[in-house]
Design a protein around this motif. Sequence first.
Motif, PDB file in Angstrom:
ATOM      1  N   PHE A  17      46.316  85.450  49.176  1.00 35.51           N
ATOM      2  CA  PHE A  17      46.343  85.422  50.473  1.00 35.51           C
ATOM      3  C   PHE A  17      47.096  84.068  50.362  1.00 35.51           C
ATOM      4  O   PHE A  17      47.916  83.393  51.777  1.00 35.51           O
ATOM      5  N   TYR A  18      46.227  82.954  49.407  1.00 36.44           N
ATOM      6  CA  TYR A  18      47.022  81.540  49.761  1.00 36.44           C
ATOM      7  C   TYR A  18      48.332  81.872  49.385  1.00 36.44           C
ATOM      8  O   TYR A  18      49.388  80.864  49.436  1.00 36.44           O
ATOM      9  N   ARG A  38      56.357  85.629  56.658  1.00 39.72           N
ATOM     10  CA  ARG A  38      54.638  86.330  55.399  1.00 39.72           C
ATOM     11  C   ARG A  38      53.689  85.842  55.748  1.00 39.72           C
ATOM     12  O   ARG A  38      52.789  86.603  55.602  1.00 39.72           O
ATOM     13  N   ARG A  39      53.067  84.061  56.250  1.00 40.35           N
ATOM     14  CA  ARG A  39      52.329  84.033  56.697  1.00 40.35           C
ATOM     15  C   ARG A  39      51.325  84.490  57.885  1.00 40.35           C
ATOM     16  O   ARG A  39      50.388  84.618  57.373  1.00 40.35           O
ATOM     17  N   VAL A  50      42.906  76.567  54.237  1.00 44.38           N
ATOM     18  CA  VAL A  50      43.823  77.453  54.828  1.00 44.38           C
ATOM     19  C   VAL A  50      44.691  75.867  55.278  1.00 44.38           C
ATOM     20  O   VAL A  50      46.392  76.421  55.304  1.00 44.38           O
ATOM     21  N   ARG A 104      45.559  85.758  64.043  1.00 43.69           N
ATOM     22  CA  ARG A 104      43.866  86.399  64.540  1.00 43.69           C
ATOM     23  C   ARG A 104      44.871  87.767  65.978  1.00 43.69           C
ATOM     24  O   ARG A 104      43.699  88.768  65.317  1.00 43.69           O
ATOM     25  N   ARG A 145      50.608  83.964  50.051  1.00 40.00           N
ATOM     26  CA  ARG A 145      51.774  84.597  51.186  1.00 40.00           C
ATOM     27  C   ARG A 145      51.635  83.229  52.255  1.00 40.00           C
ATOM     28  O   ARG A 145      53.020  82.438  52.551  1.00 40.00           O
ATOM     29  N   LEU A 146      50.650  82.322  52.172  1.00 41.21           N
ATOM     30  CA  LEU A 146      50.313  81.400  52.336  1.00 41.21           C
ATOM     31  C   LEU A 146      51.037  79.907  52.620  1.00 41.21           C
ATOM     32  O   LEU A 146      52.210  78.995  53.297  1.00 41.21           O
ATOM     33  N   PHE A 147      52.083  79.946  51.177  1.00 40.64           N
ATOM     34  CA  PHE A 147      53.087  79.066  50.638  1.00 40.64           C
ATOM     35  C   PHE A 147      53.868  79.778  50.489  1.00 40.64           C
ATOM     36  O   PHE A 147      55.426  79.160  50.803  1.00 40.64           O
ATOM     37  N   ASN A 148      54.427  80.838  51.521  1.00 41.90           N
ATOM     38  CA  ASN A 148      55.668  81.598  51.457  1.00 41.90           C
ATOM     39  C   ASN A 148      56.697  82.073  50.432  1.00 41.90           C
ATOM     40  O   ASN A 148      57.622  81.942  49.502  1.00 41.90           O
ATOM     41  N   TYR A 175      37.156  82.955  51.288  1.00 42.31           N
ATOM     42  CA  TYR A 175      36.987  83.569  51.920  1.00 42.31           C
ATOM     43  C   TYR A 175      35.953  85.171  50.769  1.00 42.31           C
ATOM     44  O   TYR A 175      36.085  85.580  49.753  1.00 42.31           O
ATOM     45  N   HIS A 181      44.665  89.508  56.600  1.00 38.61           N
ATOM     46  CA  HIS A 181      43.655  88.637  56.320  1.00 38.61           C
ATOM     47  C   HIS A 181      42.306  89.180  57.467  1.00 38.61           C
ATOM     48  O   HIS A 181      41.044  89.403  57.110  1.00 38.61           O
ATOM     49  N   TRP A 237      51.947  87.338  58.587  1.00 37.59           N
ATOM     50  CA  TRP A 237      51.301  89.003  57.729  1.00 37.59           C
ATOM     51  C   TRP A 237      50.379  88.609  56.692  1.00 37.59           C
ATOM     52  O   TRP A 237      49.433  89.655  56.953  1.00 37.59           O
ATOM     53  N   ALA A 238      50.187  87.335  56.287  1.00 39.28           N
ATOM     54  CA  ALA A 238      48.840  87.082  55.399  1.00 39.28           C
ATOM     55  C   ALA A 238      47.623  86.889  56.231  1.00 39.28           C
ATOM     56  O   ALA A 238      46.390  86.992  56.418  1.00 39.28           O
ATOM     57  N   ILE A 239      47.496  86.129  57.355  1.00 39.55           N
ATOM     58  CA  ILE A 239      46.992  85.792  58.404  1.00 39.55           C
ATOM     59  C   ILE A 239      45.942  87.263  58.684  1.00 39.55           C
ATOM     60  O   ILE A 239      44.980  87.313  58.980  1.00 39.55           O
ATOM     61  N   PHE A 270      34.751  87.870  51.262  1.00 41.39           N
ATOM     62  CA  PHE A 270      34.744  88.999  51.273  1.00 41.39           C
ATOM     63  C   PHE A 270      36.536  89.573  50.291  1.00 41.39           C
ATOM     64  O   PHE A 270      36.280  90.557  50.299  1.00 41.39           O
ATOM     65  N   LEU A 271      36.699  88.976  49.720  1.00 42.48           N
ATOM     66  CA  LEU A 271      37.800  89.027  49.054  1.00 42.48           C
ATOM     67  C   LEU A 271      37.595  88.243  47.699  1.00 42.48           C
ATOM     68  O   LEU A 271      36.934  88.110  47.489  1.00 42.48           O
TER      69      LEU A 271
END
Lengths: 547, 302
Positions: free
Chosen positions: B106-107, A68-69, A152, A166, B109-112, B95, A76, A71-73, B97-98
């Motif tokens: 986005f954030y 999931r992380r 991030v 990336r 998802r970074l926390f799952n 960001y 992005h 895919w998020a990056i 552009f978001l």
Amino acid sequence: MDNSPLREFDWNVALRSWGLVVLAAIGVGFVLSVLLSAAARGSIIDGLIAAVMRVKEFVSDVFALSPRRLWAITWHSILESIRRRMLLAVLAVFVVLFMFAGWYLPGRSTHQVTVYVSFVMLAATVIVVVASTLLACLGLPSDIHDRTIHTVVTKPVRRLEIVLGRIFGLTLVATIVLALMGTGSYFFLNRSISGSLDVFREQLAAAKAGGDKLLIAKLQDDVDQIESKLIARVPIFADELEGPEKSVGEEMAYRKYIEGNKIEAAVWHFKGLPVDKILAGKPAALPLEMTFAVFRTTKGDIGHGVVAQITYRNGRNRENFITTYPFEVREYYVNKQVLHDTPERSLKSLFDGSNGDIDVEVRCMSQTQYLGMARPDVYVLLETASFGANFAKGMLGVWTRVVLIICVAVMFSTFLNTFVALLATAAVFMGGISMPYLKELAAETAPGGGPISALMRLVMHENLQSEFDSNMWTKMAGGTDKGMSYFLTGLVHILPDLGFFNTAPLVANGFDITGALLLQTTLAMLAYAVPFTILGYFLLQSREIAR
Amino acid sequence: MPGEVVIETRNLSKVYRDFWGRQKVRALKALDLKIYKGEIFGLLGPNGSGKTTTIKLLLGLLFPSDGDALVFGKAANDVTKNEWIGYLPEESYLYRFLNAEETLSFYGRLFNIPSDVRKKRIQELITMVGLERAKKRQLKEYSKGMTRRIGLAQALINDPQLVILDEPTSGLDPIGTREMKDLIIDLRSRGKTVLMCSHRLDDVQDVCDRIAILHQGELKKLGAVSDLLTVHDVTQFRTRGLNGDGQKEVAEVIKRHGGELLSVENPTTTLEELFLKVVQESEAHPGRRFIPTAPEKTTAAK
């Protein structure tokens, strides 16, 4: 990269080289990590401890990768590419390039397929490599400069996920762009070449109506040449070539020559040809294709090509043979000969007891002329594949190069600013496409000597062959070149040989890109991409993001 | 207050060095600090005192030159600790552009965070920070105050146990400032720990339980706000409806007991209170304007 459809690939050598590259990457990454950490912490011991801890962290990060992380990056990066209008700009450049292609591409000719395919593949490679490099070199450095990365890395994101995300994001963008470009290019090719072919066919029909035999032969030949490039030939190559030994100069080194009207002959030993398939044809046929170079020492017979004699011989029972003579060799053409049953001997008797082993013997019969040849120059053609599918496989070759450059650019962008990362990636790209010359320099076999000797020749207006006087300066230059050759030897082992991934010449010359070749290029790409990615991870991990 | 320690620094030091390893600045010197669960802790100090460096060290954005920084008992460079942290940087580095939804997604998802939970949480946070009408606009079109709000929302996307706020009221108007302070107090009431640093001392005074004052990288003062600000030898009475005679009597009583009356005055409200009151009244009675009366003639005018 020559145009040979035959690629020699030794898995053992490849694996050894890969091991070397991986070890080099680990070594470089570790040393850099120690130095960067030492600079941040103030002592080498602390830097070393930190670097060892990072190796441990790397292992745990690999197991903690979250789809999931990731895919998020990845997503992005895709959004970033789209909203920075880079995708649009790339496609616009491509469209403009093709809109005016008629201005700088040659018109109708028998080489049109080769030229056009080479052009579209080169254009796609250059445009996508440049765009991907720009995006990759802008991404992380901009994040670090604008400090957006602070929000991030303060989430539970692994640095490996940042690097991989990336790479995946840019790879997906490049894949979409290449797919669009490939589709557009294919329609462009089809439209341009079909048009030319139609014109040739109309001219041929007119010539047939007029009864001009010479013109008919020429036009038929032209149509055949174009059609032979619009397919994907699946050649069966000989296992060995025996005979040609003469050299006509270094620029012709790829081929060796036999002299005309002499006892000299070139023999291709084919092993295990599919006899059943050959004899099953109605009528039975052994189709052979040949591309020869011709080196003339006299004008020869004006208006006529060099004449050869071709003998097919049973590889086991050498008494069974069929000779064809005369066979007129045309330069820069794919010469074709289809052997059928002859009144003297049938194909069945030629293959009798051979187990598919056949020798093809070629003699040059034109006095004072030389025929040049290499092993891939003669092959049996029993099968062809679709040009469209082959074109798609060629684009896959472009894709492997693009992915490789993305990995390199992302790796550099983890520790360099945008401009320097761009320069470094450009240097790797230039080195990668100049690999044959770099190898010559490393092996000290380059004409004119090493870089310093070459520079001296430039300054002193000396040609490449002349010997230098032995004095202090020339000795110093030689010594420096020797030292540089060691450095270059290391470099050629680390830099990817981008020519290896270039399958465009195969498509352009109408040869099938085999599954084995695709596997080789993809694995070779991964063999470089993985160490570059890991190196990028360590460099980013060692970096104080907030400085 | 002592309870579960959420943040602990031991001899934490940071020296900024140049490329060749030469010392440039000693940004933090041997900081020893403990921040407990459920408190609002303020880091104060002038520019260059080491506040932001401390926060960056705690978040793993910088590596310590010496000492340790522990958050939830884990080393600062351990990313797993970030699961429970929300961080609002000084400039809401987001960001551009978001849009707001994409940013929070986005954030998240970074926390799952699973998709359904994430969507619900994003909607709640957007409502909370008052960006419902702007949620589809890219952040590059946002004002500074709006950017701060979405920055705050991203800091809370994971419902963190520890919220680190760097200049949380910077760029906010008085209403936004009040909401931010209310939110910080609300976080404490929900058992969260807040570490904030700010130049606006009134903000810190309003919300913080304890503060540390840093100067030139050194800890100069540490303690509960109430303890640090209390003037122990002065007693203050506040009364309503006391007339002049009553005041005289009180003054005499004070004098009789050996005290000294320092001042007798009517208290003033804060500018913030006045501003909020005006805005609230304006919203309750739209269209009602303030009509200034004729200026009184002053002595000078005479």
